[in-house]
Design a protein around this motif. Structure first.
Motif, short mmCIF file in Angstrom:
data_model
loop_
_atom_site.label_atom_id
_atom_site.label_comp_id
_atom_site.label_asym_id
_atom_site.label_seq_id
_atom_site.Cartn_x
_atom_site.Cartn_y
_atom_site.Cartn_z
N ALA A 120 58.86 64.89 132.82
CA ALA A 120 58.68 66.63 133.31
C ALA A 120 58.59 67.21 132.22
CB ALA A 120 58.18 66.60 134.92
N THR A 159 51.22 60.97 130.42
CA THR A 159 52.29 61.56 131.16
C THR A 159 51.95 61.92 132.99
OG1 THR A 159 53.85 62.23 129.44
CG2 THR A 159 54.82 61.88 131.97
N ILE A 160 51.62 62.30 133.25
CA ILE A 160 50.36 62.74 134.16
C ILE A 160 49.88 61.79 134.94
CG2 ILE A 160 48.99 64.34 135.37
CD1 ILE A 160 49.52 66.16 133.26
N GLN A 218 52.70 58.84 136.11
CA GLN A 218 53.44 59.92 136.69
C GLN A 218 52.33 59.67 138.46
OE1 GLN A 218 54.25 63.89 136.32
NE2 GLN A 218 56.54 63.31 135.39
N SER A 258 58.15 67.99 140.51
CA SER A 258 57.59 67.84 139.09
C SER A 258 56.50 67.42 138.70
CB SER A 258 58.90 67.04 138.38
OG SER A 258 60.26 67.73 138.89
N PHE A 259 55.94 66.65 139.08
CA PHE A 259 54.92 65.95 139.31
C PHE A 259 53.76 66.89 139.16
CE2 PHE A 259 51.02 64.01 141.64
CZ PHE A 259 50.22 63.42 140.41
N LEU A 299 53.57 69.75 135.89
CA LEU A 299 54.09 69.10 135.18
C LEU A 299 51.86 69.45 135.08
CD1 LEU A 299 54.23 68.46 132.17
CD2 LEU A 299 54.04 65.91 133.09
N SER A 300 51.22 69.00 136.19
CA SER A 300 49.56 68.96 136.48
C SER A 300 49.53 70.32 136.41
CB SER A 300 49.54 68.15 137.53
OG SER A 300 49.80 66.93 137.92
#
Length: 498
Positions: free
Chosen positions: A111, A134-135, A138, A194-195, A198-199
């Motif tokens: 992230a 990446t989202i 994850q 962190s997930f 980033l979202s």
């Protein structure tokens, strides 16, 4: 980094070698970008930013460090992708981003590695889909085990990209476990935060809300909410006094105490506060007291952001996220502030709810130094400023200074190894021109002529130890890129020619 017999050299080795042309400043830093054929992802938009910034910079060594570091995640760590170059509704993009010299994907690192590029997503569709991938990656991993912090790559990314339902939760309550997909089983609340971060930042940067309705993303978010609520409980039943069941313990045979947890893996006893238990820190070291304050602060902020994202989709989940955010924040201000002689009120690093408090800071983000960067407090907040003075002084047991450099370190590497990351965070949380210039100078002179940011640097020379650890640490390189972008936006006169 020319291909050798059709293959590209290992970047860990490449990063420690000198590559021409050297920068024309006194440091003569090497050029550490692979040739385009050996880069793992190419964004012409990011390359243009590098060219534009480098041409305007006063300090040619600083320009070279930026040119090496800012694209490092794209150049070297995009290990696998699927469905990135198409907008087909049959598949969802997936991106497996390794941390650098370790062939695994950390939720937190991946992230953070992509944060420097978010402002440029509207200009580059492939880059946008890389981040979205990446989202989704994850979310898939969290669905497998919300307590794990790092994962192996899927054997068949293309097949995973075709999945429209989340994988089955396979969490095993005693870690380390035996899931083929999991690389490391350390329960760290900042991984889940962190997930969410980033979202939210992707959503804010692109106005793309399509993923918010995805069953895969929603399943991961539900697991985040369930896990957070589970980990708010104290050690003992308040009525019977019996120890409560825990969903996660971590114990293994190791010669490093930081690789294990107290009390048969469940951590030291804690009393319910509203904060969330975390067995490990973002350094991957074990917590002493498992209410890890910076991680809880980050989680509170991101749960609030999550509530806004969820409101159009699921108001019930949105309300849960909002209530959790408020509860955690209130608990930090009730249980994690202490009055320290010479400093006044400061935030503790870890607490247990019984009154025990650990006063220190670690370089890894989330940290106490990073609280304004995380959005938990304003930069001029009095308690934060007191805490900042503390953690950037020798009253922080993990603040190291010597003839080579200075900064915050931590137990992960050992004494007298300062992490350049701490000086970068210092830049990102300062409004003082001189402090920013001083910190920038320390970072610039910390590379040991490799032209890249290291994990840590020995503050003393010639002590029979390594000068630095990890020649290839993509998170720190990306964070440096963020710092330069922030300076360019807010204080261009510090780095650019008039």
């Amino acid at each position: 980094m020319p291909p050798v017999n059709g293959t590209c050299p290992d970047y860990t080795t490449f990063s420690e070698q000198f590559h021409e042309p050297a920068s024309k400043g006194p440091l003569q830093l090497p050029f550490q970008r692979p040739i385009e054929a050996c880069r793992t992802f190419t964004s012409h938009v990011i390359n243009q930013v590098i060219d534009t910034f480098s041409a305007k910079m006063k300090n040619v060594d600083l320009a070279r460090l930026f040119a090496n570091c800012f694209p490092n995640t794209l150049d070297t760590t995009v290990a696998k992708t699927a469905c990135i170059v198409t907008n087909s509704t049959r598949c969802q993009p997936l991106s497996f981003i390794i941390t650098g010299d370790i062939d695994a994907m950390w939720l937190r690192d991946s992230a953070n590695q992509l944060m420097p590029y978010l402002d440029f997503l509207p200009q580059d569709l492939s880059l946008k889909r890389l981040v979205l991938g990446t989202i989704y990656m994850q979310a898939q991993f969290i669905s497998i085990d919300p307590y794990a912090n790092a994962f192996h790559p899927p054997g068949n990314m293309g097949q995973w990209a075709l999945m429209h339902q989340a994988p089955i939760d396979q969490h095993q309550p005693h870690s380390p476990g035996h899931l083929s997909q999991v690389y490391e089983y350390k329960w760290e609340i900042d991984s889940l935060a962190s997930f969410l971060q980033l979202s939210n930042k992707y959503w804010q940067a692109t106005n793309d809300s399509s993923f918010i309705r995805s069953p895969i993303w929603l399943n991961a978010v539900q697991l985040v909410l369930d896990t957070v609520q589970q980990e708010q409980q104290g050690t003992f039943d308040v009525k019977s006094g019996e120890p409560l069941h825990v969903a996660e313990v971590f114990s293994q045979t190791s010669d490093r105490p930081t690789e294990n947890q107290f009390v048969n893996g469940r951590g030291q006893p804690i009393k319910y506060t509203g904060m969330v238990r975390s067995l490990f820190r973002p350094s991957d070291d074990a917590c002493v007291f498992t209410f890890f304050v910076p991680g809880n602060a980050m989680l509170s902020v991101e749960l609030d952001h999550l509530s806004h994202m969820l409101s159009p989709v699921n108001q019930t989940m949105a309300n849960v996220a909002k209530n959790l955010s408020v509860t955690i924040r209130d608990a930090i201000f009730k249980y994690a502030i202490t009055d320290l002689p010479g400093y006044g009120k400061v935030f503790a690093y870890e607490v247990d709810g019984y009154g025990s408090q650990l006063l220190m800071d670690d370089a890894n983000v989330p940290s106490l130094l990073s609280l304004p960067m995380l959005g938990f407090v304003a930069q001029d907040d009095k308690i934060y400023q007191n805490t900042r003075r503390l953690v950037l002084s020798s009253d922080n047991p993990y603040f190291f200074h010597g003839p080579v450099t200075q900064g915050i370190g931590g137990p992960h590497v050992g004494l007298n190894y300062a992490w350049p990351m701490s000086q970068i965070v210092r830049i990102l949380t300062s409004s003082d021109d001189q402090e920013i210039k001083d910190a920038l100078d320390l970072v610039l002179n910390s590379t040991h002529k490799t032209g890249l940011i290291h994990e840590s640097v020995n503050v003393y020379p010639d002590r029979g130890n390594h000068n630095y650890t990890r020649p290839w640490f993509a998170w720190a390189n990306g964070l440096f890129g963020q710092a330069i972008l922030k300076i360019a936006k807010e204080r261009p006169y510090l780095i650019f020619n008039a």
